[in-house]
Design a protein around this motif. Structure first.
Motif, mmCIF file in Angstrom:
data_model
loop_
_atom_site.group_PDB
_atom_site.id
_atom_site.type_symbol
_atom_site.label_atom_id
_atom_site.label_comp_id
_atom_site.label_asym_id
_atom_site.label_seq_id
_atom_site.Cartn_x
_atom_site.Cartn_y
_atom_site.Cartn_z
ATOM 1 N N PHE A 57 44.318 31.343 42.170
ATOM 2 C CA PHE A 57 44.693 32.349 41.171
ATOM 3 C C PHE A 57 45.048 33.714 41.766
ATOM 4 O O PHE A 57 45.648 34.544 41.086
ATOM 5 C CB PHE A 57 43.530 32.548 40.177
ATOM 6 N N LYS A 58 44.653 33.988 43.012
ATOM 7 C CA LYS A 58 44.812 35.347 43.546
ATOM 8 C C LYS A 58 46.261 35.818 43.572
ATOM 9 O O LYS A 58 46.512 37.012 43.684
ATOM 10 C CB LYS A 58 44.189 35.463 44.931
ATOM 11 N N ASN A 83 42.397 33.189 50.290
ATOM 12 C CA ASN A 83 43.339 33.124 49.174
ATOM 13 C C ASN A 83 44.003 34.465 48.877
ATOM 14 O O ASN A 83 45.152 34.503 48.433
ATOM 15 C CB ASN A 83 42.623 32.604 47.927
ATOM 16 N N SER A 182 32.683 36.618 42.790
ATOM 17 C CA SER A 182 32.451 37.133 44.138
ATOM 18 C C SER A 182 32.587 38.648 44.082
ATOM 19 O O SER A 182 31.670 39.349 43.658
ATOM 20 C CB SER A 182 33.441 36.498 45.120
ATOM 21 N N GLY A 183 33.753 39.198 44.444
ATOM 22 C CA GLY A 183 33.960 40.643 44.334
ATOM 23 C C GLY A 183 34.100 41.105 42.889
ATOM 24 O O GLY A 183 34.002 42.300 42.593
ATOM 25 N N GLY A 184 34.341 40.172 41.992
ATOM 26 C CA GLY A 184 34.310 40.471 40.563
ATOM 27 C C GLY A 184 35.638 40.881 39.943
ATOM 28 O O GLY A 184 35.671 41.222 38.762
ATOM 29 N N GLY A 185 36.739 40.807 40.704
ATOM 30 C CA GLY A 185 38.038 41.127 40.109
ATOM 31 C C GLY A 185 38.414 40.111 39.035
ATOM 32 O O GLY A 185 38.905 40.466 37.957
ATOM 33 N N LEU A 186 38.162 38.849 39.325
ATOM 34 C CA LEU A 186 38.466 37.776 38.373
ATOM 35 C C LEU A 186 37.602 37.919 37.121
ATOM 36 O O LEU A 186 38.110 37.937 36.000
ATOM 37 C CB LEU A 186 38.219 36.422 39.036
ATOM 38 N N SER A 235 34.888 30.825 49.312
ATOM 39 C CA SER A 235 35.717 31.842 48.636
ATOM 40 C C SER A 235 34.871 32.864 47.880
ATOM 41 O O SER A 235 35.391 33.881 47.443
ATOM 42 C CB SER A 235 36.661 31.190 47.631
ATOM 43 N N LEU A 236 33.588 32.558 47.686
ATOM 44 C CA LEU A 236 32.732 33.495 46.940
ATOM 45 C C LEU A 236 31.908 34.379 47.868
ATOM 46 O O LEU A 236 31.087 35.164 47.408
ATOM 47 C CB LEU A 236 31.804 32.724 45.988
ATOM 48 N N GLU A 282 38.060 23.691 45.545
ATOM 49 C CA GLU A 282 37.126 24.384 46.428
ATOM 50 C C GLU A 282 35.717 24.426 45.811
ATOM 51 O O GLU A 282 35.580 24.410 44.580
ATOM 52 C CB GLU A 282 37.589 25.825 46.641
ATOM 53 N N THR A 308 39.486 27.645 40.305
ATOM 54 C CA THR A 308 40.144 28.820 40.878
ATOM 55 C C THR A 308 41.055 28.530 42.073
ATOM 56 O O THR A 308 41.963 29.314 42.341
ATOM 57 C CB THR A 308 39.086 29.856 41.290
HETATM 58 C C1 LIG Z 1 38.602 35.138 45.265
HETATM 59 C C2 LIG Z 1 38.154 33.852 44.695
HETATM 60 C C3 LIG Z 1 37.116 33.792 43.729
HETATM 61 C C4 LIG Z 1 36.335 34.999 43.278
HETATM 62 O O1 LIG Z 1 37.122 36.057 42.770
HETATM 63 P P1 LIG Z 1 36.565 37.563 42.767
HETATM 64 O O2 LIG Z 1 37.596 38.350 42.063
HETATM 65 O O3 LIG Z 1 36.396 37.988 44.199
HETATM 66 O O4 LIG Z 1 35.245 37.549 42.060
HETATM 67 C C5 LIG Z 1 36.800 32.549 43.197
HETATM 68 N N1 LIG Z 1 37.422 31.419 43.597
HETATM 69 C C6 LIG Z 1 38.409 31.436 44.521
HETATM 70 C C7 LIG Z 1 39.048 30.143 44.918
HETATM 71 C C8 LIG Z 1 38.816 32.647 45.098
HETATM 72 O O5 LIG Z 1 39.790 32.651 46.018
#
Ligand SMILES: *Cc1c(COP(=O)(O)O)cnc(C)c1O
Length: 340
Positions: A57-58, A83, A182-186, A235-236, A282, A308
């Motif tokens: 998704f990034k 990603n 993870s970083g919380g952008g999603l 990825s997290l 993943e 994701t």
């Molecule tokens: C980056 C990522 C996440 C987490 O997204 P954040 O915005 O960092 O919380 C989850 N799954 C995948 C596959 C990612 O690449």
């Protein structure tokens, strides 16, 4: 607690991002999982971000950030080898601008080749992530490139938020959204979109239980550093940044809960998604399913999660689906055949 009025972004920013992404990174399928519905007793959907052109998704956030660069920006840089790096490379190529991805000598050749194949310049500097980060800063200072954060950037957050918009527009009956964190952008973007459209929705972030930076920061009441560990949900991993400006406060204000899962729980959920829904995904994608299987969450109605990404080491994946032990850094996740 929901405080939509305090967030630095609005639904309009996410709608604007949708326009930017149209035809390039939007409209991934939202498919039902009959198996998970039967297991958990409520309709269950999977949003397939593993189907994006870069396999994750990034790309959404990266495209929106690149589209909104100040006039005259010479190009973009970042130092992600995962990603986000792939998303930045693809987005820059799509827009015809220069992208430089900085990484250390220790990054495996397959990752270097993958980023290069997407059209970015790769700069290999030093033997640590810090060296790569320093080079990225130098490119900003001396060559006028813009550094794109993987999660702490309003345009990145708005781009990721389009996932929530698409999900709620397709299935307004969704009551609970399980979002890998993870970083919380999603999670920030998706929660903002979902709650703007449906204030009663529950949005739950899920991370692995070792090195969960956002979880620890929310507990502490401010961003904190955590130790990084190897994980099936690689990825997290990583921190949220001690100078975090957007994603921390949005997750604090918009997430209803954060739940943690173990490596063994992730292992089992990867097997489930593969054998029942036939999906290669993943470890970071299955944390919501893992939390449900472990009895760490109770559902109240129709539920969805986001698959994701699919950019994983296939030798690890084949070990998991065949029930073998997996050794990552300092840990070994004990093998178990599916269904055992
Ligand atoms: C980056 C990522 C996440 C987490 O997204 P954040 O915005 O960092 O919380 C989850 N799954 C995948 C596959 C990612 O690449």
């Amino acid at each position: 607690m929901t405080h939509l009025s305090h967030t630095p972004l609005t639904l309009d920013d996410i709608r604007a991002a949708s326009e930017v992404l149209r035809g390039v990174a939007d409209a991934t399928p939202l498919v039902p999982s009959p198996y998970l519905e039967a297991q958990f007793g409520h309709p269950f959907w999977l949003k397939l971000e593993n189907m994006q052109p870069i396999g994750a998704f990034k790309l959404r956030g990266a495209l929106n950030a690149v589209a909104n660069l100040p006039e005259g920006t010479a190009g973009v840089t970042c130092c992600s080898t995962g990603n986000h790096g792939r998303g930045v490379a693809y987005a820059a190529a799509e827009r015809g601008i220069r992208a430089v991805v900085c990484m250390s000598e220790l990054v495996p050749q397959a990752k270097v080749d993958g980023i290069r194949a997407l059209g970015a310049e790769v700069r290999i500097i030093g033997r640590s992530q810090d060296d790569a980060q320093a080079e990225s800063h130098r490119l900003v200072e001396e060559e006028g490139l813009a550094e794109i954060s993987p999660f702490d950037d309003p345009f990145v957050i708005a781009g990721q938020g389009t996932i929530g918009l698409e999900m709620l527009e397709a299935r307004p009956e969704i009551e609970t959204l399980l979002v890998p964190l993870s970083g919380g952008g999603l999670a920030a973007g998706v929660a903002l979109a979902a709650k703007a459209l449906k204030p009663s929705i529950r949005v739950i972030g899920i991370s692995m239980d070792r090195g969960a930076a956002m979880y620890e920061s929310l507990r502490a009441g401010h961003p904190v550093e955590v130790e990084e560990y190897a994980s099936l949900a690689d990825s997290l991993g990583g921190g949220i940044g001690m100078q975090n400006r957007f994603s921390y406060s949005m997750c604090r204000d918009l997430l209803d809960d954060v739940v943690l899962v173990s490596e063994a729980e992730i292992y089992r959920a990867m097997q489930t998604l593969y054998y029942e829904d036939r999906m290669v995904a993943e470890g970071g994608c299955v944390v919501g399913i893992a939390a449900l299987q472990a009895g760490k969450l109770t559902l109240t109605g129709p539920t969805a999660t986001i698959i994701t990404g699919r950019n994983l080491d296939m030798s690890v994946f084949t070990r998991i689906v065949s029930g073998q032990d997996v050794t990552l850094g300092d840990i070994t996740v004990k093998g178990m055949p599916y269904g055992a």
